[in-house]
Design an enzyme around this catalytic site. Structure first.
Site, PDB file in Angstrom:
ATOM      1  N   ARG A  70       0.724  -1.321  -0.042  1.00  0.00           N
ATOM      2  CA  ARG A  70      -0.011  -0.046  -0.074  1.00  0.00           C
ATOM      3  C   ARG A  70       0.904   1.097  -0.017  1.00  0.00           C
ATOM      4  O   ARG A  70       1.888   1.239   0.565  1.00  0.00           O
ATOM      5  CB  ARG A  70      -0.828  -0.093   1.268  1.00  0.00           C
ATOM      6  CG  ARG A  70      -1.922  -1.350   1.173  1.00  0.00           C
ATOM      7  CD  ARG A  70      -2.822  -1.182   2.358  1.00  0.00           C
ATOM      8  NE  ARG A  70      -3.489  -2.554   2.547  1.00  0.00           N
ATOM      9  CZ  ARG A  70      -4.657  -2.723   2.132  1.00  0.00           C
ATOM     10  NH1 ARG A  70      -5.189  -1.988   0.941  1.00  0.00           N
ATOM     11  NH2 ARG A  70      -5.091  -3.790   2.074  1.00  0.00           N
ATOM     12  N   ASP A 148     -12.014 -11.867  -3.265  1.00  0.00           N
ATOM     13  CA  ASP A 148     -13.339 -11.490  -2.845  1.00  0.00           C
ATOM     14  C   ASP A 148     -14.346 -11.503  -3.916  1.00  0.00           C
ATOM     15  O   ASP A 148     -15.453 -11.499  -3.876  1.00  0.00           O
ATOM     16  CB  ASP A 148     -13.615 -10.219  -1.936  1.00  0.00           C
ATOM     17  CG  ASP A 148     -12.882 -10.174  -0.708  1.00  0.00           C
ATOM     18  OD1 ASP A 148     -12.473 -11.235  -0.060  1.00  0.00           O
ATOM     19  OD2 ASP A 148     -12.475  -9.139  -0.256  1.00  0.00           O
ATOM     20  N   ARG A 183     -21.950 -31.978  15.776  1.00  0.00           N
ATOM     21  CA  ARG A 183     -21.621 -30.549  15.905  1.00  0.00           C
ATOM     22  C   ARG A 183     -22.071 -29.628  14.983  1.00  0.00           C
ATOM     23  O   ARG A 183     -22.563 -29.909  14.116  1.00  0.00           O
ATOM     24  CB  ARG A 183     -20.168 -30.523  16.019  1.00  0.00           C
ATOM     25  CG  ARG A 183     -19.393 -31.146  17.264  1.00  0.00           C
ATOM     26  CD  ARG A 183     -18.074 -30.660  17.300  1.00  0.00           C
ATOM     27  NE  ARG A 183     -17.550 -31.033  18.585  1.00  0.00           N
ATOM     28  CZ  ARG A 183     -16.240 -31.652  18.726  1.00  0.00           C
ATOM     29  NH1 ARG A 183     -15.387 -31.861  17.734  1.00  0.00           N
ATOM     30  NH2 ARG A 183     -15.889 -32.076  20.003  1.00  0.00           N
ATOM     31  N   MET A 190     -13.670 -14.624   4.158  1.00  0.00           N
ATOM     32  CA  MET A 190     -13.281 -13.155   3.755  1.00  0.00           C
ATOM     33  C   MET A 190     -14.375 -12.747   3.219  1.00  0.00           C
ATOM     34  O   MET A 190     -15.207 -13.557   2.351  1.00  0.00           O
ATOM     35  CB  MET A 190     -11.992 -13.229   3.148  1.00  0.00           C
ATOM     36  CG  MET A 190     -10.780 -13.207   4.084  1.00  0.00           C
ATOM     37  SD  MET A 190      -9.067 -12.990   3.360  1.00  0.00           S
ATOM     38  CE  MET A 190      -8.270 -12.730   4.619  1.00  0.00           C
ATOM     39  N   SER A 513     -13.558 -35.391 -20.185  1.00  0.00           N
ATOM     40  CA  SER A 513     -13.110 -35.177 -21.360  1.00  0.00           C
ATOM     41  C   SER A 513     -13.710 -34.005 -22.158  1.00  0.00           C
ATOM     42  O   SER A 513     -12.829 -33.532 -22.940  1.00  0.00           O
ATOM     43  CB  SER A 513     -13.546 -36.484 -22.470  1.00  0.00           C
ATOM     44  OG  SER A 513     -13.042 -37.777 -21.922  1.00  0.00           O
ATOM     45  N   ASN A 514     -14.658 -33.295 -21.507  1.00  0.00           N
ATOM     46  CA  ASN A 514     -15.262 -32.252 -22.064  1.00  0.00           C
ATOM     47  C   ASN A 514     -15.385 -32.236 -23.585  1.00  0.00           C
ATOM     48  O   ASN A 514     -14.983 -31.352 -24.312  1.00  0.00           O
ATOM     49  CB  ASN A 514     -14.471 -31.091 -21.624  1.00  0.00           C
ATOM     50  CG  ASN A 514     -15.057 -29.665 -21.752  1.00  0.00           C
ATOM     51  OD1 ASN A 514     -16.465 -29.525 -21.456  1.00  0.00           O
ATOM     52  ND2 ASN A 514     -14.343 -28.671 -22.321  1.00  0.00           N
ATOM     53  N   HIS A 644      -6.658 -43.251 -14.553  1.00  0.00           N
ATOM     54  CA  HIS A 644      -7.984 -42.947 -14.092  1.00  0.00           C
ATOM     55  C   HIS A 644      -8.105 -41.951 -12.763  1.00  0.00           C
ATOM     56  O   HIS A 644      -9.211 -41.801 -12.168  1.00  0.00           O
ATOM     57  CB  HIS A 644      -8.523 -44.284 -13.617  1.00  0.00           C
ATOM     58  CG  HIS A 644      -9.186 -44.970 -14.732  1.00  0.00           C
ATOM     59  ND1 HIS A 644      -8.547 -45.559 -15.761  1.00  0.00           N
ATOM     60  CD2 HIS A 644     -10.669 -45.099 -15.191  1.00  0.00           C
ATOM     61  CE1 HIS A 644      -9.413 -45.957 -16.613  1.00  0.00           C
ATOM     62  NE2 HIS A 644     -10.626 -45.533 -16.263  1.00  0.00           N
ATOM     63  N   ARG A 717     -15.868 -38.721 -31.547  1.00  0.00           N
ATOM     64  CA  ARG A 717     -16.665 -38.381 -30.492  1.00  0.00           C
ATOM     65  C   ARG A 717     -16.237 -37.117 -29.861  1.00  0.00           C
ATOM     66  O   ARG A 717     -16.035 -36.894 -28.787  1.00  0.00           O
ATOM     67  CB  ARG A 717     -16.275 -39.527 -29.091  1.00  0.00           C
ATOM     68  CG  ARG A 717     -16.857 -40.927 -29.605  1.00  0.00           C
ATOM     69  CD  ARG A 717     -16.297 -41.926 -28.676  1.00  0.00           C
ATOM     70  NE  ARG A 717     -16.380 -41.775 -27.501  1.00  0.00           N
ATOM     71  CZ  ARG A 717     -17.540 -42.256 -26.791  1.00  0.00           C
ATOM     72  NH1 ARG A 717     -18.484 -43.056 -27.423  1.00  0.00           N
ATOM     73  NH2 ARG A 717     -17.592 -42.190 -25.458  1.00  0.00           N
TER      74      ARG A 717
END
Length: 757
Positions: A70, A148, A183, A190, A513-514, A644, A717
């Site tokens: 800063r 953030d 619990r 943040m 594989s997208n 894998h 594919r």
């Protein structure tokens, strides 16, 4: 050209590396400015020329190698005068600033004052008149580094995804304690002025309650929260998680602290309650694959923006809109960011959410729908049965998608059915009703709890139609990869013969594989990418002692090179061999020569990725043997087949949220389709009633599977066109290869669009 960073954030190094290397690639001199604006004001050794090697091996390092601080002096005109003088001594008139809204606002003020500062320096005799004319304009481009995600105009800031990784790692660790103890955990994350981290981590772990600055709880929230916690405990839920943003407030703008929440739970319910404040843990650690790729893309885009800037171009920020890199006027973004804070101060909380943008508002609405169940007698029943099925290989995030679909379906009044073991189980009648609590705790679990197989429905159409009739299934949601896509096509083709298939059907892509046509992203690909990146980091580190070593790493993906290419970009690979870009022995020889030259520098290790099906003959073994032979005496080789392990593991925050949101959207589409047919006994026979849901550039879109056929390479594919191939030259440029980078999508300065709720 100079690059400087302000406040320390995760993943800034990837941006610094991209700016330096792209700048050198286009022939510019690039300078580091150490310690942010303080270094610019102090000058001297704080402004130093950067070379190619000065940014090597920094991708996996958190924080920023050039430091940040800063600076009070830069807030004064006198300080900015000194900074201008220091830049002029080195002929710097292009500035790339990586930081938050304060840093970027300071850069814009500096740019506005530039000509006046030059004239003052000339009057003081520190520069001559020629220098005033030669360096008349300062160009500024910003990149937003903020964990953030509090900067308007971008879907994701650099560092946010990595911070989410840190939070989810802690939540997953806390989850295991529930096996032995009942619990309640209050987790403070943040976000002093922005609740993004709290909201998305709540979505990702299925938190019981979340507190945000933008959307305070309604009056009487104390009682409502306690009722919710006790209901969940009564349903045998062993663990309650409450997530609090550090800037959480109530409707009167009074702080809601984690300690206050703990006291409330202990006093009202008597539950054993613990507070965990994550603090600066969220700022540290290794950057995620998403952040490295985002920072690299933004860094290259920033350099191109500086090169294309004219004296009339306003200061801009490069940001992310959907899957698209865009440039926005810096001060428009800063103004909207300040408007959010103003709206919160004035208690206009709906406006604050709207100004945060479409992504934030969508996350908030999805969380509310999934977290809070209305009593059964308050949910109007539709008398419709909706089935959910997983198809193909398992992918991390599938379970989050199933949970989301089940809960949204129940909230919409449907009866939800789970089909086990894919189409094989469908044909055998492995179908059960699934309830709200049955899917509790599913978001963080890898694999497929419902079970999944690669079997296609073609052989079992008669049996599946019988099961559809027996269970009165009115709609079908398929979550899976390319097999799911093929299965959807087969069901579509069988509609003429089997009227049972004339119901709304939608597919949500889920495969490492997208490679599903109709979507830029698939659930599971981000987790696999992080596995590859982490493994590459470890493998590279193993060579730090031995030197002169090249690693050949094989990735999954079938014929789709997404994992190899993007993994190469995230890990800083020297080459990535993929099916989509054919290569021959000359290319292999060129890569060996490139690595031989690299070994003469201080960077004495290499990384080469190979997609498993990139070539029938140039196998991983062949490439390993070729490199070993050709590199004899210069470097030695090692090979790794990741296999894998890329399909396993806990889902990444991105996959949990993507699966949750896209599946919720699919169920909303199903509900809308069933609503329009209600009471009319309508049969769904049109193409638009059987779709693939996916992300395309900036939009979430439903595309009829019949239309996607012509966009598909069925033999291999993969889709015929894949967006990520445009990033292919980026990896090559950053690895010091000559490549042409397509900038046709760049160049246009857009305006920030506030989103209306």
């Amino acid at each position: 050209m100079a690059v400087g960073t302000s406040i320390r954030k995760i993943s800034m190094n990837a941006a610094v590396r991209a700016v330096v290397r792209m700048g050198i690639y286009v022939g510019a001199k690039v300078y580091f400015i150490y310690e942010g604006y303080q270094g610019m004001v102090d000058g001297g050794s704080n402004i130093a020329e950067a070379d190619w090697e000065s940014v090597s091996s920094i991708l996996q390092v958190g924080g920023t190698i050039i430091g940040s601080a800063r600076c009070q002096a830069f807030r004064t005109r006198e300080g900015r005068l000194k900074a201008a003088c220091n830049l002029l001594q080195r002929g710097i008139t292009n500035l790339c600033v990586i930081g938050g809204d304060g840093s970027l606002t300071g850069a814009n003020l500096f740019r506005k004052e530039w000509s006046g500062l030059l004239e003052e320096l000339a009057r003081n005799g520190q520069i001559d008149k020629e220098a005033v004319q030669k360096y008349a304009y300062l160009n500024v481009v910003g990149m937003v580094g903020s964990i953030d995600n509090d900067f308007c105009g971008t879907d994701m800031t650099i560092g946010t995804d990595s911070a989410l990784h840190r939070i989810i790692e802690v939540v997953d660790a806390i989850m295991t304690t529930a096996q032995s103890h009942q619990r309640t955990f209050v987790l403070e994350v943040m976000g002093r002025h922005c609740g993004y981290l709290a909201l998305v981590s709540a979505l990702a772990c299925g938190a019981d309650w979340v507190f945000l600055p933008e959307s305070p709880p309604e009056e009487g929230w104390e009682e409502q929260m306690c009722v919710k916690l006790s209901e969940n405990r009564a349903r045998k839920k062993r663990l309650n998680i409450i997530i609090v943003a550090e800037g959480a407030i109530d409707t009167q703008n009074k702080p809601i602290t984690s300690e206050k929440i703990k006291e409330l739970v202990v006093t009202q319910l008597g539950y054993d309650t613990r507070v965990t404040i994550l603090g600066h843990v969220q700022r540290g650690g290794t950057p995620s694959a998403f952040d490295r790729i985002l920072a690299s893309r933004m860094g290259v885009e920033a350099v191109i923006a500086l090169l294309e800037a004219t004296p009339d171009t306003p200061a801009c920020v490069v940001s992310l809109n959907g899957n698209h890199a865009v440039r926005l006027p810096l001060m428009e973004c800063v103004q909207m960011t300040q408007d959010v804070q103003k709206a919160m101060d004035e208690r206009r909380f709906q406006d604050a959410v709207r100004l945060r943008g479409r992504s934030f508002a969508g996350n908030l609405n999805t969380y509310k729908r999934l977290a809070i169940k209305l009593p059964d007698d308050q949910i109007p029943k539709t008398n419709c049965n909706v089935a959910v099925i997983n198809v193909g290989a398992p992918a991390a995030g599938m379970n989050a998608a199933v949970r989301s679909a089940v809960r949204v379906g129940i909230a919409d009044g449907h009866r939800m059915l789970a089909i086990y073991d894919g189409f094989d189980g469908f044909a055998k009648g492995q179908i059960k009703e699934i309830g709200w609590t049955d899917v509790g705790g599913w978001t963080g679990q890898g694999g497929s709890i419902l079970g999944t197989k690669r079997v296609l429905p073609g052989k079992y159409l008669e049996e599946i139609a019988t099961q559809m009739r027996t269970h009165s299934i009115n709609a079908l949601l398929i979550i899976g990869g390319f097999e799911a896509y093929l299965g959807l096509l087969e069901l579509s083709a069988a509609r003429e013969k089997h009227e049972e298939f004339c119901v709304p059907m939608v597919m949500v892509p889920a495969t490492v594989s997208n490679n599903v046509p109709g979507s830029d992203f698939s659930i599971g690909a981000d987790t696999a990418l992080n596995t590859i990146t982490d493994t590459c980091d470890r493998i590279k580190q193993s060579a730090s002692g031995t030197k002169r070593r090249v690693f050949i790493i094989e990735t999954m993906g079938g014929y789709c090179g997404y994992l190899a290419n993007m993994g190469g970009l995230a890990a800083g690979a020297d080459a990535a061999y993929i099916f989509e870009e054919p290569f021959d022995i000359r290319d292999l020889q060129s890569n060996v020569e490139h690595l031989t030259e690299k070994m003469k520098t201080t960077i004495q290790r290499g990384l080469v990725l190979r997609n498993e099906s990139c070539s029938e003959n140039y196998t991983t073994d062949f490439i390993y043997q070729l490199y070993s032979e050709e590199g004899k005496g210069v470097f030695d080789c090692r090979k790794n087949v990741l296999g894998h392990m890329q399909q396993g593991g806990a889902p990444s925050p991105f996959d949990r949220n993507f699966g949750t949101k896209i599946s919720a959207r699919a169920m909303e589409w199903i509900t809308a389709k069933l609503k329009e047919a209600r009471g009319r006994g309508k049969k769904f026979t049109t193409d638009d009633s059987i779709c693939v849901l996916g992300i395309s550039k900036r939009n979430v879109i439903f595309q009829p599977v019949a239309e996607l056929k012509k966009q598909t390479d069925f033999e291999h594919r993969i889709p015929k066109e894949q967006w990520w191939l445009k990033l292919r030259p980026l990896m090559k440029i950053l690895a010091k290869y000559k490549a042409s980078y397509d900038v046709s999508d760049s160049g246009q300065l857009e305006h920030v669009q506030p989103w209306s709720v």
